[in-house]
Design an enzyme around this catalytic site. Structure first.
Site, PDB file in Angstrom:
ATOM      1  N   GLU A 225       0.946  -1.200  -0.109  1.00  0.00           N
ATOM      2  CA  GLU A 225       0.065   0.054  -0.101  1.00  0.00           C
ATOM      3  C   GLU A 225       0.809   1.143   0.032  1.00  0.00           C
ATOM      4  O   GLU A 225       0.647   2.138  -0.630  1.00  0.00           O
ATOM      5  CB  GLU A 225      -0.901  -0.089   1.171  1.00  0.00           C
ATOM      6  CG  GLU A 225      -1.946  -1.245   1.273  1.00  0.00           C
ATOM      7  CD  GLU A 225      -2.984  -1.034   0.175  1.00  0.00           C
ATOM      8  OE1 GLU A 225      -2.953  -0.145  -0.805  1.00  0.00           O
ATOM      9  OE2 GLU A 225      -3.916  -1.922  -0.165  1.00  0.00           O
ATOM     10  N   ASP A 370      -4.319  -9.970  -8.417  1.00  0.00           N
ATOM     11  CA  ASP A 370      -4.838  -9.027  -9.463  1.00  0.00           C
ATOM     12  C   ASP A 370      -3.396  -8.058  -9.962  1.00  0.00           C
ATOM     13  O   ASP A 370      -2.921  -8.242 -11.341  1.00  0.00           O
ATOM     14  CB  ASP A 370      -5.664  -7.949  -9.143  1.00  0.00           C
ATOM     15  CG  ASP A 370      -5.885  -7.466  -7.769  1.00  0.00           C
ATOM     16  OD1 ASP A 370      -4.686  -7.601  -7.035  1.00  0.00           O
ATOM     17  OD2 ASP A 370      -6.509  -6.345  -7.458  1.00  0.00           O
ATOM     18  N   GLU A 474     -18.565  -6.004  -3.325  1.00  0.00           N
ATOM     19  CA  GLU A 474     -17.157  -6.467  -3.092  1.00  0.00           C
ATOM     20  C   GLU A 474     -16.842  -7.943  -3.663  1.00  0.00           C
ATOM     21  O   GLU A 474     -16.157  -8.139  -4.449  1.00  0.00           O
ATOM     22  CB  GLU A 474     -16.658  -6.427  -1.759  1.00  0.00           C
ATOM     23  CG  GLU A 474     -15.081  -6.721  -1.413  1.00  0.00           C
ATOM     24  CD  GLU A 474     -14.204  -5.515  -1.953  1.00  0.00           C
ATOM     25  OE1 GLU A 474     -14.674  -4.698  -2.600  1.00  0.00           O
ATOM     26  OE2 GLU A 474     -13.020  -5.698  -1.848  1.00  0.00           O
ATOM     27  N   THR A 579      -0.729   0.781 -10.927  1.00  0.00           N
ATOM     28  CA  THR A 579      -1.869   0.155 -10.470  1.00  0.00           C
ATOM     29  C   THR A 579      -2.624   0.858  -9.342  1.00  0.00           C
ATOM     30  O   THR A 579      -3.726   0.720  -9.282  1.00  0.00           O
ATOM     31  CB  THR A 579      -1.464  -1.052  -9.704  1.00  0.00           C
ATOM     32  OG1 THR A 579      -2.841  -1.829  -9.335  1.00  0.00           O
ATOM     33  CG2 THR A 579      -0.727  -0.757  -8.456  1.00  0.00           C
TER      34      THR A 579
END
Ligand code: DMJ
Length: 650
Positions: A225, A370, A474, A579
Site C-alpha cells: 500500500e 490482481d 465487493e 496500479t
C-alpha cells in the site's frame, strides 16, 4: 513487407471490433446501447435485489443466463468448453509503435469510418458536461479533505473529520495497512491535479507535501500500500514537475531540487527491511517506518502484495542509478514465479515467505493476485525486460486454460458467456462461485495486450452487475446471482476498464457506461463532505470513509474518459498508469540498465547471501528523465512516430 502486415492487421482488428461490438451490444447506427446489450447475454436473468430472476429472452446465448452450470465445469469437459487459445499477438520485439499504438486506437489516422458512424451518439456537450461532473466530483472530495482532514490521512466524509492510523487497535489492518500518518490522500491525489490541468493547486499541494510530510513515523504499514499509493505518487509527481515539455500546463515548482524523489527514496529505504531476513526473497507484508519489521510480524503475504512492487521500485532505481530497489522487487517476483504450480502454471493467493509454502491455494484474477499479473506486463512496457513479458504471456495462457469458463467466443456459439473463476492452483478445480470487484480491472489489462474481444465481454459482465446495484458489490456470487459481500468502497476498477476500452474502441457505449457510473456515484455515495463508501449495495447505506484511491483513480479515470483532448491522450508523450492510477511517462531512460548482471541470478537468491545494500542519501545521483533526453530521442520510444502524434500506452 512489415508495414503491409501491420496495415492488414489493423484492418482485421477494426473489422473484428465492429463485428464484436455489433453482436455484443446489439449496436447499429440507430443506437441501442444498454437497453439492448444486456439481452445479448441474457443478463436480465440476474436476480433482482428484491425478487427472482426474470425469464431470459435474449437473442443470443443459451437459456440459463448467468447461472449457467457450465461455469461449474472444468474447461475441456464439454463441446463448448475447450480451453481458449490466446489470440495471436505481436512478438515481443515489435511492441513498439505498431502494437501498443494500434491496440489503443492511435490518433494518427484521424476519425475513421467507425468513429464517424457513432460520432453523434454521445453529443460533445454531454461529454463536456460529464467531464465537468467528474472534475467537480474530484474537487468536492479534495476540497473537503483539505478543509476537514488534512494533514491526516483520509477524510471521513459523513462527519467531516480526518482519520489517521488506528493506534488504539494495531490489529485493525483495514485501516493501519494503508494509513501511515503521512497525509495519504493529499499525496495520492497529486497527479490527478496535474491531469486536470490545475497547476496552481498542484504547485500548492507539492509544496505542502515537501514541507509537511515526513515518513519518520511510528506507523506499521503494508509495504504494497505504501508503495503504490505513496511511493508511486511521489515518483509520478516528480516526473511531471521535471518534464521539459510540461504538457499539462506549468507544473514546475520554483527552486525544485528533486525533493519528491528524495522523499520517495527515504520511504523506499524505510520499506527495505521487509526484504531482509526472508528465506525466499519474498518480502514481509508489513514494516514499521521507524523500526523495521515488527518482531511479532506475520510470515504470510498475498501474492499481489509481494509481487507488485516492481514498477515503483524499478522507476526509483533507474532514476537514482541505484539497482537496490529494483533488485529486491524483481527478486520477489521471480521467487513467486518459481513457486507456481508445475502442472497448471498458476500461483496461489497467499504464501509463507520463509518456507515458500502456499497457504492460500486459490488462484483467480481478483484480490491477492490482481496486480501481480498487471505488473508483469507493465514492468515490461516500462523497462523492456523480455523476461517480464515471457512471464506475463505464460501466466495469461494459464489463466485462459484454467480460470476461463464458458464459450470460446465472446458472443457466439453454444454455452454461457465467458467468465473467469477462482480455482485451486494445483488442480484447476473450482474453489467457489464468487468473483470480486477487483477483478473488474482485468479487461483494462486485456486491452493493453490486444485481447479486446474478451475484454469487451468481461467488462460487459461487470457492467451488468453495476447496472443492477448502482455499484459493484465487493463479491458477487454468480451461482446464487446475488452479492456475497455487500460493500463498495468507491473502487476504480470498472471505470478503469471502461476508460481503456473506450480508448481502444472509441465506441460511445463506454461513454454511456461512464455516465451511468458517475450518476450512480453522485446519487448513492455523495454525502455532506465528500463521497462515502457504500456499506450495502442493496439498501445503499453508507460508511464514513473515503479511500484515497477515489481521488487518485476513480475520479481520474472518469475525468479522462470524458476529456477527449487531455494531454494524457494527445501530448505525444506515452503514458502508462500504475496500479494506483498514477501516470508515468514511458521514457527511454527507464529502459537503461547499468546493473544487468544482478538480474541474471536465479530468483530467490540474494547477492552472495549478503543483505541488500542501502544507499545513503549523500550517495544519490538523480537521473532526470525526459528533460535529459537528447534531441530526437523521443522517437525511440515505443509508439512514438515522426511528428509526435498523441498516442496512449496506458
Ligand atoms: C487500489 O489501491 C489499487 O487499484 C490496487 O491495485 C487495488 N486496490 C485499490 C482500488 O480498489
Amino acid at each position: 513487407m512489415q508495414w503491409r502486415a501491420l496495415v492488414l492487421g489493423l484492418v482485421l482488428l477494426r473489422l473484428g471490433l465492429h463485428g464484436v461490438l455489433w453482436l455484443v451490444f446489439g449496436l447499429g447506427p440507430s443506437m441501442g446501447f444498454y437497453q439492448r446489450f444486456p439481452l445479448s447475454f441474457g443478463f436480465q436473468r440476474l436476480r433482482s435485489p428484491d425478487g427472482p430472476a426474470s425469464p431470459a429472452s435474449g437473442p443470443v446465448g443459451r437459456p440459463g443466463g448467468l447461472s449457467g452450470p457450465s461455469w461449474l465445469q472444468p474447461p475441456g469437459t464439454g463441446a463448448t468448453q475447450s480451453p481458449r487459445k490466446v489470440p495471436r499477438r505481436p512478438e515481443p520485439g515489435v511492441c513498439g509503435p505498431a502494437h501498443w499504438g494500434y491496440v489503443l486506437g492511435g490518433r494518427d489516422r484521424g476519425p475513421d469510418e467507425y468513429e464517424k458512424r457513432y460520432s453523434g451518439a454521445f453529443p460533445p456537450q454531454l461529454r463536456a458536461q460529464m467531464r465537468d461532473l467528474a472534475r467537480g466530483m474530484f474537487v468536492f472530495g479534495y476540497d473537503n479533505y483539505m478543509a476537514h482532514a488534512f494533514p491526516q490521512d483520509e477524510l471521513n466524509p459523513i462527519h467531516c473529520r480526518g482519520r489517521g492510523p488506528d493506534r488504539g487497535d494495531p490489529s485493525n489492518l483495514n485501516i493501519n495497512d494503508v494509513l501511515g500518518n503521512y497525509s495519504l490522500t493529499l499525496v495520492d491525489a497529486l497527479d490527478t491535479l496535474a491531469v486536470m490541468g490545475n497547476s496552481s493547486e498542484f504547485q500548492k499541494a507539492v509544496k505542502l507535501v515537501i514541507n509537511t510530510v515526513s515518513f519518520d513515523k511510528d506507523s506499521t504499514v503494508q509495504v504494497f500500500e505504501a508503495t503504490i499509493r505513496v511511493l508511486g505518487s511521489l515518483l509520478s509527481a516528480h516526473r511531471i514537475i521535471t518534464d521539459s515539455k510540461q504538457p499539462f500546463g506549468d507544473m514546475t515548482i520554483k527552486d525544485y531540487d528533486n525533493e519528491l524523489l528524495y522523499m520517495a527514496h527515504d520511504l523506499a529505504v524505510r520499506l527495505l527491511p521487509a526484504f531482509e531476513n526472508t528465506k525466499t526473497g519474498i518480502p514481509y507484508p508489513r514494516v514499521n517506518l521507524k523500526t523495521g519489521v515488527p518482531p511479532d510480524t506475520n510470515n504470510e503475504t498475498c501474492t499481489a502484495g509481494a509481487g507488485s512492487l516492481l514498477v515503483e521500485f524499478g522507476i526509483l532505481s533507474r532514476l537514482l542509478g541505484d539497482s537496490t530497489f529494483e533488485w529486491v522487487a524483481r527478486r520477489a517476483v521471480k521467487a513467486l514465479w518459481n513457486l507456481r504450480s508445475n502442472d497448471t502454471g498458476l500461483l496461489g493467493n497467499v504464501v509463507n515467505i520463509q518456507t515458500g509454502h502456499w497457504v492460500g491455494k486459490q488462484s483467480g484474477l481478483g484480490a491477492g493476485l490482481d496486480s501481480f499479473y498487471e505488473y508483469l506486463l507493465k514492468s515490461y512496457i516500462l523497462f523492456g525486460e523480455k523476461e517480464d513479458l515471457e512471464m506475463f504471456n505464460a501466466a495469461y495462457q494459464s489463466i485462459q486454460n484454467y480460470l476461463r469458463r464458458g464459450r470460446e467466443a465472446c458472443n457466439e456459439g453454444e454455452g454461457d458467456p465467458p467468465l473467469y473463476v477462482n480455482v485451486n492452483m494445483f488442480s484447476g478445480q473450482l474453489m467457489n462461485t464468487w468473483i470480486d470487484s477487483l477483478q473488474a480491472f482485468f479487461p483494462g489489462l486485456q486491452v493493453l495486450i490486444g485481447d479486446v474481444e474478451d475484454a469487451i465481454c468481461l467488462h460487459a459482465f461487470y457492467y451488468a452487475i453495476w447496472k443492477r446495484y448502482g455499484a459493484l458489490p465487493e463479491r458477487y456470487n454468480w451461482q446464487l446471482q446475488a452479492p456475497d459481500v455487500l460493500f463498495y468502497p468507491l473502487r476504480p476498477e470498472l471505470v478503469e476498464s471502461t476508460y481503456l476500452l473506450y480508448q481502444a474502441t472509441k465506441n460511445p457505449f463506454y461513454l454511456h457506461v461512464g455516465m451511468d457510473i458517475l450518476q450512480s456515484l453522485e446519487k448513492y455515495t455523495k454525502v455532506k463532505c465528500g463521497y462515502a463508501t457504500l456499506h450495502h449495495v442493496i439498501d445503499k447505506s453508507t460508511e464514513d470513509r473515503m479511500e484515497s484511491f477515489f481521488l487518485s483513480e476513480t475520479c481520474k479515470y472518469l475525468y479522462l474518459l470524458f476529456d477527449e483532448d487531455n494531454p494524457v491522450h494527445k501530448s505525444g508523450t506515452r503514458y502508462m498508469f500504475t496500479t494506483e492510477g498514477h501516470i508515468v511517462s514511458v521514457d527511454e531512460h527507464l529502459r537503461e540498465l547499468p546493473w544487468k548482471e544482478f538480474f541474471s541470478e536465479e530468483g530467490g537468491q540474494d547477492r552472495g547471501g549478503k543483505s541488500v545494500h542501502r544507499p545513503k542519501p549523500h550517495e544519490l545521483k538523480v537521473i532526470n528523465s525526459s528533460s535529459n533526453l537528447p534531441a530526437g530521442a523521443s522517437s525511440w520510444l515505443p509508439g512514438a512516430e515522426a511528428g509526435g502524434r498523441g498516442s496512449l500506452l496506458i
